[in-house]
Structures are given as C-alpha cells and as structure tokens.
Design a protein around this motif. Structure first.
Motif, PDB file in Angstrom:
ATOM      1  N   GLY A   1       0.804  -1.218   0.000  1.00 40.98           N
ATOM      2  CA  GLY A   1       0.000   0.000   0.000  1.00 40.98           C
ATOM      3  C   GLY A   1       0.830   1.257   0.000  1.00 40.98           C
ATOM      4  O   GLY A   1       0.479   2.249  -0.656  1.00 40.98           O
ATOM      5  N   CYS A   2       1.971   1.261   0.692  1.00 44.05           N
ATOM      6  CA  CYS A   2       2.799   2.466   0.772  1.00 44.05           C
ATOM      7  C   CYS A   2       3.361   2.823  -0.602  1.00 44.05           C
ATOM      8  O   CYS A   2       3.357   3.990  -1.004  1.00 44.05           O
ATOM      9  N   GLY A   3       3.845   1.806  -1.316  1.00 45.09           N
ATOM     10  CA  GLY A   3       4.379   2.063  -2.646  1.00 45.09           C
ATOM     11  C   GLY A   3       3.310   2.518  -3.612  1.00 45.09           C
ATOM     12  O   GLY A   3       3.567   3.355  -4.486  1.00 45.09           O
ATOM     13  N   ASP A   4       2.104   1.986  -3.478  1.00 39.29           N
ATOM     14  CA  ASP A   4       1.018   2.386  -4.370  1.00 39.29           C
ATOM     15  C   ASP A   4       0.693   3.869  -4.214  1.00 39.29           C
ATOM     16  O   ASP A   4       0.463   4.578  -5.200  1.00 39.29           O
ATOM     17  N   VAL A   5       0.678   4.344  -2.984  1.00 37.97           N
ATOM     18  CA  VAL A   5       0.382   5.758  -2.745  1.00 37.97           C
ATOM     19  C   VAL A   5       1.535   6.635  -3.190  1.00 37.97           C
ATOM     20  O   VAL A   5       1.349   7.692  -3.811  1.00 37.97           O
ATOM     21  N   LEU A   6       2.776   6.196  -2.898  1.00 30.13           N
ATOM     22  CA  LEU A   6       3.944   7.008  -3.236  1.00 30.13           C
ATOM     23  C   LEU A   6       4.139   7.137  -4.739  1.00 30.13           C
ATOM     24  O   LEU A   6       4.683   8.130  -5.219  1.00 30.13           O
ATOM     25  N   ASP A   7       3.687   6.140  -5.499  1.00 34.24           N
ATOM     26  CA  ASP A   7       3.837   6.171  -6.955  1.00 34.24           C
ATOM     27  C   ASP A   7       2.628   6.768  -7.673  1.00 34.24           C
ATOM     28  O   ASP A   7       2.605   6.817  -8.907  1.00 34.24           O
ATOM     29  N   SER A   8       1.630   7.199  -6.937  1.00 36.92           N
ATOM     30  CA  SER A   8       0.410   7.715  -7.560  1.00 36.92           C
ATOM     31  C   SER A   8       0.565   9.180  -7.931  1.00 36.92           C
ATOM     32  O   SER A   8       1.565   9.841  -7.607  1.00 36.92           O
TER      33      SER A   8
ATOM     34  N   SER B   1      -3.616   0.656   2.845  1.00 32.80           N
ATOM     35  CA  SER B   1      -3.069   1.260   4.060  1.00 32.80           C
ATOM     36  C   SER B   1      -1.712   1.871   3.746  1.00 32.80           C
ATOM     37  O   SER B   1      -0.934   1.320   2.954  1.00 32.80           O
ATOM     38  N   CYS B   2      -1.422   3.009   4.346  1.00 38.10           N
ATOM     39  CA  CYS B   2      -0.148   3.698   4.144  1.00 38.10           C
ATOM     40  C   CYS B   2       0.333   4.193   5.497  1.00 38.10           C
ATOM     41  O   CYS B   2      -0.170   5.200   6.020  1.00 38.10           O
ATOM     42  N   VAL B   3       1.277   3.463   6.085  1.00 37.53           N
ATOM     43  CA  VAL B   3       1.737   3.804   7.425  1.00 37.53           C
ATOM     44  C   VAL B   3       2.444   5.154   7.438  1.00 37.53           C
ATOM     45  O   VAL B   3       2.369   5.903   8.417  1.00 37.53           O
ATOM     46  N   TYR B   4       3.118   5.504   6.340  1.00 39.08           N
ATOM     47  CA  TYR B   4       3.795   6.802   6.281  1.00 39.08           C
ATOM     48  C   TYR B   4       2.788   7.944   6.204  1.00 39.08           C
ATOM     49  O   TYR B   4       3.018   9.020   6.772  1.00 39.08           O
ATOM     50  N   CYS B   5       1.697   7.730   5.506  1.00 39.77           N
ATOM     51  CA  CYS B   5       0.648   8.754   5.442  1.00 39.77           C
ATOM     52  C   CYS B   5       0.048   8.995   6.829  1.00 39.77           C
ATOM     53  O   CYS B   5      -0.154  10.146   7.239  1.00 39.77           O
ATOM     54  N   LEU B   6      -0.215   7.913   7.538  1.00 45.28           N
ATOM     55  CA  LEU B   6      -0.820   8.039   8.867  1.00 45.28           C
ATOM     56  C   LEU B   6       0.147   8.664   9.865  1.00 45.28           C
ATOM     57  O   LEU B   6      -0.246   9.493  10.690  1.00 45.28           O
ATOM     58  N   SER B   7       1.416   8.275   9.803  1.00 43.69           N
ATOM     59  CA  SER B   7       2.390   8.854  10.737  1.00 43.69           C
ATOM     60  C   SER B   7       2.616  10.334  10.455  1.00 43.69           C
ATOM     61  O   SER B   7       2.760  11.146  11.377  1.00 43.69           O
ATOM     62  N   SER B   8       2.628  10.725   9.183  1.00 42.49           N
ATOM     63  CA  SER B   8       2.780  12.139   8.841  1.00 42.49           C
ATOM     64  C   SER B   8       1.584  12.952   9.336  1.00 42.49           C
ATOM     65  O   SER B   8       1.743  14.077   9.832  1.00 42.49           O
ATOM     66  N   ALA B   9       0.383  12.381   9.204  1.00 45.57           N
ATOM     67  CA  ALA B   9      -0.806  13.068   9.715  1.00 45.57           C
ATOM     68  C   ALA B   9      -0.733  13.219  11.233  1.00 45.57           C
ATOM     69  O   ALA B   9      -1.091  14.272  11.779  1.00 45.57           O
TER      70      ALA B   9
ATOM     71  N   GLU C   1      -7.508  -2.982   5.289  1.00 46.90           N
ATOM     72  CA  GLU C   1      -6.443  -1.990   5.416  1.00 46.90           C
ATOM     73  C   GLU C   1      -5.379  -2.144   4.351  1.00 46.90           C
ATOM     74  O   GLU C   1      -4.455  -1.348   4.271  1.00 46.90           O
ATOM     75  N   GLY C   2      -5.466  -3.180   3.547  1.00 46.40           N
ATOM     76  CA  GLY C   2      -4.481  -3.422   2.497  1.00 46.40           C
ATOM     77  C   GLY C   2      -4.743  -4.762   1.850  1.00 46.40           C
ATOM     78  O   GLY C   2      -5.694  -5.479   2.189  1.00 46.40           O
ATOM     79  N   PHE C   3      -3.883  -5.079   0.884  1.00 50.32           N
ATOM     80  CA  PHE C   3      -4.020  -6.347   0.161  1.00 50.32           C
ATOM     81  C   PHE C   3      -2.699  -7.100   0.217  1.00 50.32           C
ATOM     82  O   PHE C   3      -1.629  -6.479   0.118  1.00 50.32           O
ATOM     83  N   PRO C   4      -2.774  -8.404   0.328  1.00 53.13           N
ATOM     84  CA  PRO C   4      -3.993  -9.191   0.605  1.00 53.13           C
ATOM     85  C   PRO C   4      -4.384  -9.093   2.071  1.00 53.13           C
ATOM     86  O   PRO C   4      -3.566  -8.738   2.925  1.00 53.13           O
ATOM     87  N   THR C   5      -5.633  -9.448   2.359  1.00 55.23           N
ATOM     88  CA  THR C   5      -6.134  -9.511   3.731  1.00 55.23           C
ATOM     89  C   THR C   5      -6.880 -10.827   3.918  1.00 55.23           C
ATOM     90  O   THR C   5      -7.764 -11.163   3.115  1.00 55.23           O
ATOM     91  N   TRP C   6      -6.513 -11.523   4.976  1.00 55.05           N
ATOM     92  CA  TRP C   6      -7.194 -12.771   5.330  1.00 55.05           C
ATOM     93  C   TRP C   6      -8.195 -12.500   6.451  1.00 55.05           C
ATOM     94  O   TRP C   6      -7.904 -11.738   7.372  1.00 55.05           O
ATOM     95  N   VAL C   7      -9.351 -13.107   6.330  1.00 56.66           N
ATOM     96  CA  VAL C   7     -10.345 -13.067   7.401  1.00 56.66           C
ATOM     97  C   VAL C   7     -10.532 -14.515   7.876  1.00 56.66           C
ATOM     98  O   VAL C   7     -11.117 -15.338   7.158  1.00 56.66           O
ATOM     99  N   ILE C   8      -9.992 -14.799   9.064  1.00 58.72           N
ATOM    100  CA  ILE C   8     -10.020 -16.158   9.617  1.00 58.72           C
ATOM    101  C   ILE C   8     -10.647 -16.093  11.005  1.00 58.72           C
ATOM    102  O   ILE C   8     -10.120 -15.407  11.896  1.00 58.72           O
ATOM    103  N   ASN C   9     -11.764 -16.777  11.136  1.00 57.76           N
ATOM    104  CA  ASN C   9     -12.485 -16.808  12.419  1.00 57.76           C
ATOM    105  C   ASN C   9     -12.782 -15.392  12.937  1.00 57.76           C
ATOM    106  O   ASN C   9     -12.653 -15.101  14.124  1.00 57.76           O
ATOM    107  N   GLY C  10     -13.154 -14.513  12.002  1.00 56.25           N
ATOM    108  CA  GLY C  10     -13.493 -13.140  12.364  1.00 56.25           C
ATOM    109  C   GLY C  10     -12.307 -12.234  12.601  1.00 56.25           C
ATOM    110  O   GLY C  10     -12.489 -11.062  12.956  1.00 56.25           O
TER     111      GLY C  10
END
Length: 407
Positions: free
Chosen positions: A150-157, A229-237, A372-381
């Motif tokens: 996710g971080c690279g996707d935002v940074l390259d957009s 999800s972009c941890v750098y975006c959230l930390s900068s905010a 919050e990003g890809f891939p995401t697993w949903v296991i037992n909730g």
C-alpha cells in the motif's frame, strides 16, 4: 524661584525718565513659597531708593541714559506688573515612570517548553519526509511494514506530486522551517530579524497549513485508495496534528480566538491549492480520457504441495477468505505459495472485479469488511493483513496436519 512680586515702573511723557518701585505682594504666593524664597536670599535688601535708581538706569538703552536726570513738572505714571511664583511640583510630576511589563513566561507541556516540543516533533517529520523524498527521487521501493504494497502504491500515484514537485520534498522543507523557527524561539539565532511574536504567529499558521494538508490527504486516502493502508501517510498526519495542538497550547485558548479568522483563511487557501493541483495533474498526465486499469487474471504457475492442498481445504471448511486485487503484487505472491490446485479450493474475493481507476469502486463486500491493504485474510473473524506463510495461516486457523509443510 522667589515669591510673587510686582515691578512697577513709571515714565515721564516729556523727559522719558523711568522710575521703578518694587513691592512684594502678600496675597499672590503661599507662605511656603515666601519662606523658601527668604531662606535662599538671606542677605539684607538694599534701600528702595538705591534699587529705584539702579533700575531706572540699567533698563534704558545707552542713548537715553543721558536724559535720565531731566526733571519734568508733569508725570504720567504707567504701571506694569510682572508675576513670578515658585510652586511645588504636582504629584504627577513627582511620581516615577512606570516600569515596563515583563514578558509572559514561555508556555510548557509536561515541564518542557512548547518550543522544544515543536522542534522535536518537527525533527521526526523531517526524518520521515527526507526518507520518502529519497525514495521518490531515486525511484526506490518503499518499505511498508504493514499493509503489503500500500505504501508504494500511494507514493507512486499522481497524488504524491503537488504542482510538479514531489510531495515528500514539500513536507521536508515545511518541517525543516518549523524546526528552525522553534530553535529560534528557544534562543538560537538562526533567522535574524524576527521577534518572538512573529515567530509564534508563523509557527501557528504553518502548523495550521500542515494539519489542513494532512486532513485533505486522509480524505484522499479513504476515497481514492480504498482498502489501501499507508503507514507513512498516517504517521505524517499524526505528526502534523501533534504540531497543531502544541502551537494551540503555546498561544492559549484565550488568545487563539484572535487568530481564528486568519487560520481559517490559511486552511481554505491550502485546500483550494491542493484541489487545483490534483485537478491540473490529472488533466495534464492522463489527457482528456479517464484513466482506467482494466482487470486481468494472474496465472498461478506453481504446483501445490499436499500440505497446501490440505490447508486450503481446512480454510474453506471454516469459512476463511482471502481478499485481494488483481494489480497487487503481494496478492500474486500469496497465490504462488498455495499453487494452482490449492487456489481453486480457497475462497478468494477479488475486490476490483470491474477494474481500477477513476469511476471504479471497490466491491461492496471488500468495503464492508474494513480492509487496510491487500492481501487480507479473514479467519475466524480476525483480519490478517499482508501475505502470510502457510504455517502462520495454519496456526491462526487451528489447522493440524500430519503432512509436513515442505512435502
């Protein structure tokens, strides 16, 4: 100064003879003034005739002193009075000038001055934006500890550039200026010619602009990069909002009301500038047509191991799901771990079945899951972000197999 007195002179209209008489006035000056005057002039006064004669000669110009002795039978006497009085100074004159009000002590937070807090927090922002600027300028891939790619996707957009300038570079300059002004406020002479009020107001407005920009980017992140999800975006905010609240604490809630209008004006200008920048960038880079990434299928080339097939069957039986996107490289890596046969068994949900880009939305099931990003697993909730080793998925799902993982 002596007591009030009157100098009375007379002139003869025919002979221009002047005579002066000096007589004190009892009613003009207070007793204190007369007492003071007498104490300073203790020698006895000369006879009145001597004073009259001396004044009659000395007050005349040299040309007229010859005719002083001329006697006339007719005198016309004119009187003039000169008043002199020594009065005690008024109480306003005796009182000393008020001392200047000392400046208010600097505000602090948990025993540390707000200027020190500001410099420290701005230093963290400077380090983060410096790292992102390096990645942006060199084209390196960003390390994203959470959320896969996710971080690279935002940074390259397209949203990582403002008016043709890399956004991290703009942030680095802003954080650097905030740090310099904070050190100046703390006593360092880095920017001469600025007084304390100028520095505090400038820091307040810069913190307002940074917080406004962060709020705008969070909106972009949640609307244009749904599920990323972009941890750098959230930390900068977080850094920007922290700076904003520190500067509010420095000014004080009582005085901040005077600058609310100015802060709102700065926030509106920043929001309009960012909106105009991104609108222009989309038109310039993509042309008149909307950019759309058509969906494509990723081929799984690896063969599944018995362990992977058994794990896939177990995950399917408990209702576990894998959420991904066709353009996500980490999703492709996860599929290759399972292999062709296992992936046919797994419950995989494509979150962008109609493609990605402008006008394309995430699938409702993915949006409702709160990814919050890809891939995401949903296991037992439970949500697990990022590609995971098969052993981790087995442990999280409670899978026990006699077949070793490598077989």
């Amino acid at each position: 100064m002596g007591p009030d007195c009157f100098f009375e002179y007379g002139s003869n209209a025919r002979s221009s003879k002047l005579s002066f008489e000096v007589r004190p006035t009892e009613q003009s000056c207070p007793e204190s003034s007369r007492g003071q005057a007498s104490s300073h002039h203790s020698p006895p006064s000369p006879p009145m005739a001597t004073i009259s004669a001396a004044l009659s000669i000395s007050f005349l110009p040299p040309a007229t002193r010859i005719a002083v002795s001329t006697v006339s039978s007719t005198r016309v006497k004119r009187a003039a009075q000169f008043r002199c009085c020594a009065e005690p100074p008024s109480p306003e004159q005796e009182s000393p000038a008020p001392l200047p009000t000392p400046p208010a002590p600097p505000s602090s937070l948990w025993g540390v001055s707000t200027s020190t807090w500001t410099a420290g927090v701005a230093g963290l922002g400077l380090l983060e934006t410096g790292y992102l600027s390096y990645l942006k300028l060199t084209g390196s891939e960003a390390f994203c500890p959470v959320g896969g790619g996710g971080c690279g996707d935002v940074l390259d957009s397209d949203y990582s550039v403002v008016f043709g300038i890399p956004l991290p570079l703009v942030g680095m300059v802003a954080y650097g200026l905030v740090a310099a002004l904070s050190l100046q406020e703390n006593g360092e002479e880095l920017l001469p010619g600025l007084d304390d009020l100028d520095i505090r107001l400038t820091l307040l407005l810069m913190a307002t602009s940074l917080a406004t920009a962060s709020a705008y980017f969070l909106f972009i992140l949640n609307t244009k990069f749904v599920g990323t999800s972009c941890v750098y975006c959230l930390s900068s905010a977080f850094i920007s909002f922290t700076l904003f609240f520190i500067r509010i604490k420095d000014i004080g809630l009582a005085r901040i009301q005077k600058f609310v209008g100015l802060q709102l004006a700065v926030a509106v200008i920043v929001a309009l500038a960012l909106t105009n920048s991104y609108s222009s960038a989309t038109t310039e880079l993509k042309g008149t047509d909307d950019f759309v990434l058509e969906p494509y299928k990723i081929e799984v080339t690896t063969e599944s191991t018995p362990f992977a097939i058994s794990l896939a069957k177990h995950l399917h039986s408990i209702g576990a799901k894998m959420y991904g996107a066709f353009w996500c490289s980490h999703c492709n890596d996860q599929k290759q771990m399972f292999g062709r046969e296992a992936m046919e068994i797994l419950d995989y949900v494509e979150c962008f079945p109609n493609g990605a880009g402008k006008g394309k939305k995430m699938a409702n099931e993915c949006a409702a899951t709160g990814l919050e990003g890809f891939p995401t697993w949903v296991i037992n909730g439970k949500l697990l972000s990022g590609d995971k080793e098969l052993s981790v998925l087995a442990e999280e799902s409670g899978f026990a197999s006699e077949v070793p993982e490598q077989s």
